[in-house]
Design an enzyme around this catalytic site. Structure first.
Site, mmCIF file in Angstrom:
data_model
loop_
_atom_site.group_PDB
_atom_site.id
_atom_site.type_symbol
_atom_site.label_atom_id
_atom_site.label_comp_id
_atom_site.label_asym_id
_atom_site.label_seq_id
_atom_site.Cartn_x
_atom_site.Cartn_y
_atom_site.Cartn_z
ATOM 1 N N CYS A 16 -6.718 10.739 -0.935
ATOM 2 C CA CYS A 16 -6.110 10.785 0.391
ATOM 3 C C CYS A 16 -7.097 11.491 1.310
ATOM 4 O O CYS A 16 -8.246 11.705 0.936
ATOM 5 C CB CYS A 16 -4.762 11.496 0.341
ATOM 6 S SG CYS A 16 -4.853 13.179 -0.321
ATOM 7 N N THR A 17 -6.677 11.860 2.491
ATOM 8 C CA THR A 17 -7.610 12.419 3.475
ATOM 9 C C THR A 17 -8.179 13.766 3.029
ATOM 10 O O THR A 17 -9.391 13.952 2.971
ATOM 11 C CB THR A 17 -6.923 12.585 4.843
ATOM 12 O OG1 THR A 17 -6.353 11.340 5.222
ATOM 13 C CG2 THR A 17 -7.920 13.042 5.894
#
Length: 246
Positions: A183-184
């Site tokens: 994810c980020t």
């Protein structure tokens, strides 16, 4: 022109006295002329802040003096301008909503793979045991559209609360492989990896520090496009430089 330092950080740790903490964090951020967002929850903290390097360093020294945050790991990037309009400190129920309160990373993290090892596995196409690699994007569909790893699996999520059911629907596709959830910045993929392990998906890792840490340490090996971020920069390229949305 003064260059702006941007930081992103989170930690899963049990927190109490949230309103007292909120006021102290807001005051310290304002004293240091920082802008951005801090989320405080019973399960931990998540923050995105921007300011001069000097003021960021002062703020982090103050924050890490709290035993709850003494080992807080931070991701850094630079920009010419502050990508936030104001300074907000909010109290929420979860750092990232999943609607599975039994998933508590503080009680035990899922296994993590560091950026350098992940880059090697991606290049080789398998892990050290010879199992094929599946890169699983746990972000929402509009984030995936900005960029993701070449060949990554994603399930067109519109919100993270859809992830648990998507795992159950696609569980058979993950069998016999090594899964790297990403994810980020690491929050969603950390919860995602724990959930997958609890429902019987084997050989699951989280990408330690998420895409931003991967960019910082590898320059984005195997990644195509940019990484969506939730501030006025909109997306960052693998050199952590702001890029306009296509």
């Amino acid at each position: 022109m003064i260059q702006i330092t941007n930081i992103a950080a989170y930690k899963f740790v049990s927190l109490d006295n949230l309103e007292e903490r909120r006021l102290a964090l807001l005051a310290q951020a304002q004293v240091n002329a920082l802008k951005g967002t801090v989320l405080l929850t019973p399960e931990g903290i998540n923050l995105f802040l921007a300011g001069t390097k000097e003021h960021i360093d002062v703020f982090l020294d103050w924050l890490r003096a709290d035993p709850a945050f003494v080992d807080l790991e931070v991701k850094f990037s630079l920009s010419q301008d502050v990508p936030f309009k104001k300074m907000l400190v909010k109290i929420k129920r979860e750092i990232i909503r999943m609607n599975h309160p039994t998933i508590r990373p503080e009680a035990g993290r899922a296994p993590a793979v560091d950026a350098q090892t992940a880059a090697r596995w991606i290049t080789e196409g398998h892990d050290d045991a010879g199992r094929p690699i599946v890169l699983l994007d746990t972000r929402n569909d509009f984030e995936v559209d900005a960029g993701t790893f070449v060949g990554a699996m994603h399930w067109n999520l519109t919100k993270f609360t859809e992830f648990p059911q998507a795992v159950l629907d696609h569980k058979d596709e993950l069998a016999g492989k090594t899964i790297i959830s990403f994810c980020t910045g690491g929050i969603r993929c950390e919860k995602a990896a724990i959930f997958m392990g609890e429902v019987g998906v084997e050989n699951v890792y989280q990408l330690d520090g998420g895409i931003l840490k991967y960019f910082e340490e590898t320059g984005g090996v195997g990644y195509q496009g940019n990484c969506f971020v939730f501030d006025e920069r909109r997306t960052l390229d693998p050199a952590l430089q702001p890029q306009p949305l296509a």
